[in-house]
Scaffold this active site. Sequence first.
Site, PDB file in Angstrom:
ATOM      1  N   HIS A   1      45.655  42.263  44.726  1.00  0.00           N
ATOM      2  CA  HIS A   1      44.964  41.028  45.116  1.00  0.00           C
ATOM      3  C   HIS A   1      44.129  40.445  43.980  1.00  0.00           C
ATOM      4  O   HIS A   1      43.715  39.295  44.043  1.00  0.00           O
ATOM      5  CB  HIS A   1      44.068  41.295  46.329  1.00  0.00           C
ATOM      6  CG  HIS A   1      44.848  41.540  47.595  1.00  0.00           C
ATOM      7  ND1 HIS A   1      44.961  40.610  48.585  1.00  0.00           N
ATOM      8  CD2 HIS A   1      45.586  42.607  48.005  1.00  0.00           C
ATOM      9  CE1 HIS A   1      45.719  41.080  49.570  1.00  0.00           C
ATOM     10  NE2 HIS A   1      46.108  42.303  49.231  1.00  0.00           N
TER      11      HIS A   1
ATOM     12  N   ASP B   1      39.561  34.980  38.887  1.00  0.00           N
ATOM     13  CA  ASP B   1      39.775  35.277  40.309  1.00  0.00           C
ATOM     14  C   ASP B   1      41.263  35.497  40.543  1.00  0.00           C
ATOM     15  O   ASP B   1      42.089  34.769  39.975  1.00  0.00           O
ATOM     16  CB  ASP B   1      39.299  34.080  41.149  1.00  0.00           C
ATOM     17  CG  ASP B   1      38.662  34.499  42.463  1.00  0.00           C
ATOM     18  OD1 ASP B   1      39.040  35.561  42.985  1.00  0.00           O
ATOM     19  OD2 ASP B   1      37.793  33.757  42.970  1.00  0.00           O
TER      20      ASP B   1
END
Length: 501
Positions: free
Chosen positions: A171, A384
């Site tokens: 992720h 991110d």
Amino acid sequence: MNTRSQRLIVVSNRLPFALGRQGDGTWKIRPGSGGLVTALLPLLRDRGGTWIGWPGTSEGGGDLDAALAQATHDAGYALKPVALTSEEVHNFYLGFSNEIVWPLFHDMHSLCNFRPEYWRTYLNVNRKYADVVAANSNARDFVWVHDYHLMHVASELRRLGSRARLGFFLHIPFPPLDIFVKLPWRFPLLRALLEYDMIGFQTLRDRRNFLQCVRTLVKEARVRGSGQVLAVDVNGHEVRFGSFPISIDYNAFVRNASQPEVTGKVAELKALLPNRQLVLGVDRLDYTKGIPDRLEAFRNALQRYPDLHERITLIQVVVPSRVDIPQYHELKTHIERLVGEINGQFTRPGGWVPIHYVYRSLARVDLLAYYQTAQIALVTPLKDGMNLVAKEFCACSIEEDCVLILSEFAGAAAQLQRGALLVNPYDIEGMADAIHHAFVMPTKERTARMRRMRRSIREQDIFWWIDSFLRAAIAKDLSDFPLPEDYVPRDEWLRDEVIPL
Ligand code: ADQ
């Protein structure tokens, strides 16, 4: 074998439940409500699946087992806990996962704390997860392991003789070679990843970084393919890997954003903060999210563009997170000092307060109300994996007249670059200019940009994400997965992705 009908075993650091003691000492378990849990639910129920993870407490015992059994009954799929001691949680979760992998994979190696005992505990704990998986799966199952806490689970499962098909999704970003090689345990970690059958990354950039590490550090690796999904052969074992940008349950966000409970709160917020544009930041407390730089950019915008005074307000929501790690505590103090300084500099007593700072976890309805009320979102992480806040804000922009200011270094930028105002989150003046640009952007341009982003998020939602990952894991022919047109990037660093490998 067909992964779409195989039993699914999901493995993640935490079980998808919030667990807490009630006043009478008994456990209260509330099911998780995140997009991933909701999207996996039908698959787990239809296929009689299992979710394996740490229950979130080191206390064991009869009443916890009973509470989990009740939660399993209510959920419609099995929940299998991995028991961890508090020392294991400290060294594995706070230690290796969040003081080594998290900063390193977000290109912040100077924040890493490379303690050898963290590594040893990481291996032991990954073995514990593998033991629970092995006890609850067979060769016909598809095991889908999630995230950076559990990169060693496949290698432990192979050691235990498991023949199930093993998938892994990362992720967070995968770092470039020059950063990855700083990890003292780079060889065993990379080889452990290569024990999976299928690996998913958020973006082509992450996939490219992984490929570069494999090519450089694993001499016997042979790579083939040229599309979205590649394959690498290591001593006769084939691992597939590709980019699968995670997303949200778009339709649920659109539906929920129009609920009367939400629209009522939107009206309240608009009445409290009238005659101005609201700029929204929503982040977990984390140094990767770039909150101090964003506040500096907001200050810079107020200094250089006086037309913003009294006509713009920033609502910065920070969700408490990992407060046991000292760096997070320092970050909180830094953010609060900056908010105080900026408000001290610009506030008009009895009137305009430029920044409204909210430090708490919000109820869903409040989060949706903020998304709906704001005209501009500032999503400016230094790095991110994807950033779901950016996608959630767009989904909730039902009138399609809002602007997303997005960091180039969020995974979401690859998908949303044609609609968002992209910024370098280290460039304070550039971000300040983008705030002003968003403020004065005409409605027609806002709508054209927002429509483009919403279409892409709607077409590639969380259900698309699950389906494409599972299809890639079983596809006979990798050429069924060409590089999507949308993701063919314009700039140099991604152009080499389309050169056949
Ligand atoms: P995170 O770093 O947690 O996720 P993000 O993708 O933005 O970051 O997800 C945050 C989630 O928390 C969002 O779904 C949001 O709705 C929710 N949230 C935010 N503020 C909240 C609040 N105040 N109260 C309640 N809920 C709130 C990691 C990676 C990301 C990657 C995701 C998914 O770091 O890069 O996008 O996993 O893969």
